[in-house]
Design an enzyme around this catalytic site. Structure first.
Site, PDB file in Angstrom:
ATOM      1  N   THR A  78       0.888  -1.202  -0.045  1.00  0.00           N
ATOM      2  CA  THR A  78      -0.217   0.076  -0.045  1.00  0.00           C
ATOM      3  C   THR A  78       0.878   1.219  -0.086  1.00  0.00           C
ATOM      4  OG1 THR A  78      -1.573   1.454   1.391  1.00  0.00           O
ATOM      5  CG2 THR A  78      -0.017  -0.232   2.434  1.00  0.00           C
ATOM      6  N   ASP A  79       0.274   2.412  -0.536  1.00  0.00           N
ATOM      7  CA  ASP A  79       0.973   3.743  -0.542  1.00  0.00           C
ATOM      8  C   ASP A  79       1.067   4.123   0.935  1.00  0.00           C
ATOM      9  OD1 ASP A  79      -1.615   4.336  -0.241  1.00  0.00           O
ATOM     10  OD2 ASP A  79      -1.843   5.828  -1.692  1.00  0.00           O
ATOM     11  N   GLU A  80       0.112   3.736   1.950  1.00  0.00           N
ATOM     12  CA  GLU A  80       0.345   3.930   3.416  1.00  0.00           C
ATOM     13  C   GLU A  80       1.585   3.811   4.084  1.00  0.00           C
ATOM     14  OE1 GLU A  80      -3.158   3.374   5.605  1.00  0.00           O
ATOM     15  OE2 GLU A  80      -4.508   3.488   3.903  1.00  0.00           O
ATOM     16  N   TYR A 135      -2.156  -0.450  10.956  1.00  0.00           N
ATOM     17  CA  TYR A 135      -2.056  -1.075   9.834  1.00  0.00           C
ATOM     18  C   TYR A 135      -0.903  -0.810   9.015  1.00  0.00           C
ATOM     19  CZ  TYR A 135      -3.206  -1.453   4.983  1.00  0.00           C
ATOM     20  OH  TYR A 135      -3.196  -1.675   3.342  1.00  0.00           O
ATOM     21  N   LYS A 183       2.359  -3.268   7.285  1.00  0.00           N
ATOM     22  CA  LYS A 183       2.633  -3.410   5.843  1.00  0.00           C
ATOM     23  C   LYS A 183       3.854  -3.026   5.419  1.00  0.00           C
ATOM     24  CE  LYS A 183      -0.092  -4.461   3.093  1.00  0.00           C
ATOM     25  NZ  LYS A 183      -0.422  -5.912   2.530  1.00  0.00           N
TER      26      LYS A 183
HETATM   27  P1  NAD Z   1      -9.579  -7.138   2.105  1.00  0.00           P
HETATM   28  O1  NAD Z   1      -9.748  -6.881   3.527  1.00  0.00           O
HETATM   29  O2  NAD Z   1     -11.024  -6.964   1.312  1.00  0.00           O
HETATM   30  O3  NAD Z   1      -9.152  -8.825   1.979  1.00  0.00           O
HETATM   31  C1  NAD Z   1      -8.239  -9.468   2.660  1.00  0.00           C
HETATM   32  C2  NAD Z   1      -8.341 -10.915   2.377  1.00  0.00           C
HETATM   33  O4  NAD Z   1      -7.360 -11.717   3.190  1.00  0.00           O
HETATM   34  C3  NAD Z   1      -9.429 -11.498   3.146  1.00  0.00           C
HETATM   35  O5  NAD Z   1     -10.122 -12.344   2.034  1.00  0.00           O
HETATM   36  C4  NAD Z   1      -9.072 -12.163   4.492  1.00  0.00           C
HETATM   37  O6  NAD Z   1      -9.948 -13.332   4.480  1.00  0.00           O
HETATM   38  C5  NAD Z   1      -7.655 -12.573   4.016  1.00  0.00           C
HETATM   39  N1  NAD Z   1      -6.714 -12.883   5.095  1.00  0.00           N
HETATM   40  C6  NAD Z   1      -6.890 -11.743   6.040  1.00  0.00           C
HETATM   41  N2  NAD Z   1      -5.987 -12.545   6.771  1.00  0.00           N
HETATM   42  C7  NAD Z   1      -5.605 -13.657   6.421  1.00  0.00           C
HETATM   43  C8  NAD Z   1      -4.601 -14.653   6.996  1.00  0.00           C
HETATM   44  N3  NAD Z   1      -3.918 -14.674   7.998  1.00  0.00           N
HETATM   45  N4  NAD Z   1      -4.459 -15.702   6.152  1.00  0.00           N
HETATM   46  C9  NAD Z   1      -5.274 -16.123   5.013  1.00  0.00           C
HETATM   47  N5  NAD Z   1      -5.931 -15.176   4.413  1.00  0.00           N
HETATM   48  C10 NAD Z   1      -6.079 -13.899   5.119  1.00  0.00           C
HETATM   49  O7  NAD Z   1      -8.402  -6.550   1.522  1.00  0.00           O
HETATM   50  P2  NAD Z   1      -7.998  -5.668   0.227  1.00  0.00           P
HETATM   51  O8  NAD Z   1      -8.684  -4.518   0.335  1.00  0.00           O
HETATM   52  O9  NAD Z   1      -8.589  -6.684  -0.901  1.00  0.00           O
HETATM   53  O10 NAD Z   1      -6.638  -5.750   0.157  1.00  0.00           O
HETATM   54  C11 NAD Z   1      -5.828  -6.835  -0.196  1.00  0.00           C
HETATM   55  C12 NAD Z   1      -4.326  -6.142  -0.316  1.00  0.00           C
HETATM   56  O11 NAD Z   1      -4.026  -5.159  -0.979  1.00  0.00           O
HETATM   57  C13 NAD Z   1      -3.832  -6.266   1.211  1.00  0.00           C
HETATM   58  O12 NAD Z   1      -2.395  -6.696   1.397  1.00  0.00           O
HETATM   59  C14 NAD Z   1      -3.664  -4.573   1.199  1.00  0.00           C
HETATM   60  O13 NAD Z   1      -2.886  -4.071   1.973  1.00  0.00           O
HETATM   61  C15 NAD Z   1      -3.550  -4.349  -0.316  1.00  0.00           C
HETATM   62  N6  NAD Z   1      -3.792  -2.828  -0.615  1.00  0.00           N
HETATM   63  C16 NAD Z   1      -5.292  -2.414  -0.524  1.00  0.00           C
HETATM   64  C17 NAD Z   1      -5.626  -1.333  -1.016  1.00  0.00           C
HETATM   65  C18 NAD Z   1      -7.184  -0.823  -0.928  1.00  0.00           C
HETATM   66  O14 NAD Z   1      -7.384   0.135  -1.423  1.00  0.00           O
HETATM   67  N7  NAD Z   1      -8.092  -1.854  -0.539  1.00  0.00           N
HETATM   68  C19 NAD Z   1      -4.818  -0.557  -1.548  1.00  0.00           C
HETATM   69  C20 NAD Z   1      -3.504  -0.713  -1.610  1.00  0.00           C
HETATM   70  C21 NAD Z   1      -3.064  -1.999  -1.229  1.00  0.00           C
HETATM   71  O1  DAU Z   2      -4.121   4.070   0.501  1.00  0.00           O
HETATM   72  C1  DAU Z   2      -4.387   2.583   0.316  1.00  0.00           C
HETATM   73  C2  DAU Z   2      -5.056   2.067   1.478  1.00  0.00           C
HETATM   74  O2  DAU Z   2      -6.581   2.594   1.333  1.00  0.00           O
HETATM   75  C3  DAU Z   2      -5.142   0.653   1.703  1.00  0.00           C
HETATM   76  O3  DAU Z   2      -4.081   0.263   2.121  1.00  0.00           O
HETATM   77  C4  DAU Z   2      -6.176   0.247   2.987  1.00  0.00           C
HETATM   78  O4  DAU Z   2      -6.429  -1.180   2.862  1.00  0.00           O
HETATM   79  C5  DAU Z   2      -7.647   0.710   2.390  1.00  0.00           C
HETATM   80  O5  DAU Z   2      -8.453   0.385   3.433  1.00  0.00           O
HETATM   81  C6  DAU Z   2      -7.614   2.296   2.351  1.00  0.00           C
HETATM   82  O6  DAU Z   2      -7.359   2.833   3.425  1.00  0.00           O
HETATM   83  P1  DAU Z   2      -8.050   4.086   3.989  1.00  0.00           P
HETATM   84  O7  DAU Z   2      -7.877   4.249   5.189  1.00  0.00           O
HETATM   85  O8  DAU Z   2      -7.517   5.300   3.117  1.00  0.00           O
HETATM   86  O9  DAU Z   2      -9.386   3.852   3.468  1.00  0.00           O
HETATM   87  P2  DAU Z   2     -10.808   3.811   4.103  1.00  0.00           P
HETATM   88  O10 DAU Z   2     -12.030   3.389   2.963  1.00  0.00           O
HETATM   89  O11 DAU Z   2     -11.009   3.305   5.359  1.00  0.00           O
HETATM   90  O12 DAU Z   2     -10.990   5.527   4.240  1.00  0.00           O
HETATM   91  C7  DAU Z   2     -10.883   6.325   2.924  1.00  0.00           C
HETATM   92  C8  DAU Z   2     -10.937   7.870   3.508  1.00  0.00           C
HETATM   93  O13 DAU Z   2     -12.449   8.051   3.966  1.00  0.00           O
HETATM   94  C9  DAU Z   2     -10.032   8.255   5.114  1.00  0.00           C
HETATM   95  O14 DAU Z   2      -9.644   9.349   4.773  1.00  0.00           O
HETATM   96  C10 DAU Z   2     -11.230   7.938   5.896  1.00  0.00           C
HETATM   97  C11 DAU Z   2     -12.437   8.390   5.631  1.00  0.00           C
HETATM   98  N1  DAU Z   2     -13.710   7.804   6.110  1.00  0.00           N
HETATM   99  C12 DAU Z   2     -13.812   6.555   6.051  1.00  0.00           C
HETATM  100  C13 DAU Z   2     -14.706   5.738   6.525  1.00  0.00           C
HETATM  101  C14 DAU Z   2     -14.954   4.127   6.454  1.00  0.00           C
HETATM  102  C15 DAU Z   2     -14.722   8.821   6.232  1.00  0.00           C
HETATM  103  O15 DAU Z   2     -14.714   9.806   6.168  1.00  0.00           O
HETATM  104  N2  DAU Z   2     -15.821   7.943   6.677  1.00  0.00           N
HETATM  105  C16 DAU Z   2     -15.907   6.828   6.969  1.00  0.00           C
HETATM  106  O16 DAU Z   2     -17.217   6.342   7.247  1.00  0.00           O
END
Ligand code: NAD
Ligand code: DAU
Length: 330
Positions: free
Chosen positions: A119-121, A146, A150
């Site tokens: 992630t970019d975080e 989190y 990562k």
């Molecule tokens: P998600 O939470 O929707 O899915 C995560 C999956 O991993 C789930 O199916 C869960 O059951 C599985 N999991 C969790 N712990 C596990 C374990 N110990 N063993 C086996 N499976 C396990 O997440 P996502 O949003 O699909 O993110 C996927 C990947 O991409 C993550 O590594 C996250 O850090 C990265 N990522 C997410 C975003 C985003 O915006 N969602 C952006 C950049 C990177």
């Molecule tokens: O940048 C990549 C990341 O993006 C991933 O690594 C994470 O797994 C993914 O969850 C996401 O993280 P964020 O914290 O940016 O996403 P989230 O959807 O939780 O929140 C997006 C923005 O919206 C953040 O600034 C918090 C805000 N927010 C979130 C929720 C759930 C609200 O204002 N209201 C809400 O109800």
């Protein structure tokens, strides 16, 4: 290619599996612990074309066996929600750090190619006003439990590449949106709040900026890196989608025919990162990757349509998620 996809029952992983199967992949194994964030239903459209193994990435014996049967591992599995990490960081240490360590040891033993999804975080945040963007050389500076786990996982991958010659690449992507995203996350939470007669919830003033990318674009970049990426390299994935949270929420409300002020301001997130922005030029210049979903409003409209049409997928999750948010004042 025999592909092992960890976390393939989650949001991005399931979309990834759909895409590779659509393009003809016929040897895909998903390893997923099916936590609250994973769902068999997300893989229903490809059920007969893949093998789904319910299991944990910290289970070294299971991981070893599955990795030994694979040519490449795409590692998505992680605990992913910042608010959950703030409430209880322990599962994040276990899945994100020990889990990645377990995968690394297995790919090391069996000489299997790894792509680690991050992630970019890990870079922390940027000032709200300014044009600065994250690049591959931005120093790591994670803010939350989190993002720190990562970052730790990324560091392990880098060390295993350098010390053991593990054949790995890393990608750090910005905020994804699209179908099958858990309703705890910002965009699906607001869409499903409207669909269930609740008011959307905005943290703080809504000035925080996220760099939105459609999940299919994230996954096409991962596939490009897996095919053509230079081993040992980190690639940043982004599609130039910077928007503040208030603007995103107002767009959702407009697309759903609601008043633009029909939402609640709620307690802000502790340590809330201000702004993320990705410079993806290494990926575009060196690997020729381009995003396809460049019209954010169009992507949002399609995502709203998906949640309207797939209530049976998200409805069972909604009340529990909202009850947890309510306890936290969010
Ligand atoms: P998600 O939470 O929707 O899915 C995560 C999956 O991993 C789930 O199916 C869960 O059951 C599985 N999991 C969790 N712990 C596990 C374990 N110990 N063993 C086996 N499976 C396990 O997440 P996502 O949003 O699909 O993110 C996927 C990947 O991409 C993550 O590594 C996250 O850090 C990265 N990522 C997410 C975003 C985003 O915006 N969602 C952006 C950049 C990177
Ligand atoms: O940048 C990549 C990341 O993006 C991933 O690594 C994470 O797994 C993914 O969850 C996401 O993280 P964020 O914290 O940016 O996403 P989230 O959807 O939780 O929140 C997006 C923005 O919206 C953040 O600034 C918090 C805000 N927010 C979130 C929720 C759930 C609200 O204002 N209201 C809400 O109800």
């Amino acid at each position: 290619m025999r592909l092992l996809v960890t976390g393939g029952a989650g949001f991005i992983g399931a979309n990834f599996v759909h895409a590779v199967v659509r393009d003809g992949a016929d040897d895909v194994t998903v390893l997923d612990a099916l936590t609250y964030a994973g769902s068999r239903e997300s893989l229903a459209p490809v059920r007969d074309r893949i093998r789904l193994v319910g299991g944990d990435i910290t289970d070294a014996a299971l991981v070893d066996r599955l990795v030994a049967e694979s040519d490449a591992v795409v590692h998505f599995a992680a605990e992913t929600h910042v608010d959950n990490a703030l409430a209880d960081p322990e599962p994040f240490l276990r899945s994100n750090v020990i889990g990645t360590f377990t995968i690394l040891e297995a790919v090391r033993r069996h000489g299997v190619r790894l792509h680690h999804v991050s992630t970019d975080e890990v870079y922390g945040d940027l000032p709200l006003d300014g044009a600065q963007r994250f690049t591959e050389s931005t120093p790591y500076n994670p803010s939350s439990p989190y993002s720190s786990t990562k970052a730790a996982a990324d560091m392990l991958v880098r060390a295993w590449v350098r010390s053991y010659g593990v054949r790995a690449t890393i990608s750090n992507c910005s905020n994804n949106y699209g179908p099958y995203q858990h309703v705890e996350k910002f965009i699906p939470r607001q869409i499903t709040n409207v669909l269930t007669g609740r008011r959307p919830k905005l943290y703080g003033s809504g000035a925080n900026v996220r760099d939105w990318i459609h999940v299919d674009d994230h996954n096409s970049a991962v596939r490009r890196i897996l095919a053509d990426g230079q081993l040992g390299r980190t690639y940043l994935i982004g599609a130039g989608g910077e928007r503040d949270n208030l603007s995103v929420l107002r767009t959702i409300l407009r697309l759903m025919d609601r008043d633009p002020d029909d939402f609640d301001h709620v307690t802000d997130r502790a340590g809330h990162d201000l702004r993320y922005a990705i410079d993806a030029s290494a990926l575009t210049d060196e690997l020729g990757w381009r995003p396809e979903h460049t019209d954010f409003e169009e992507g949002l409209r399609a995502t709203i349509d998906w949640y309207r049409a797939n209530e049976s997928w998200w409805a069972p999750l909604k009340d529990t998620v909202e009850a947890t948010y309510q306890e936290r004042g969010q």
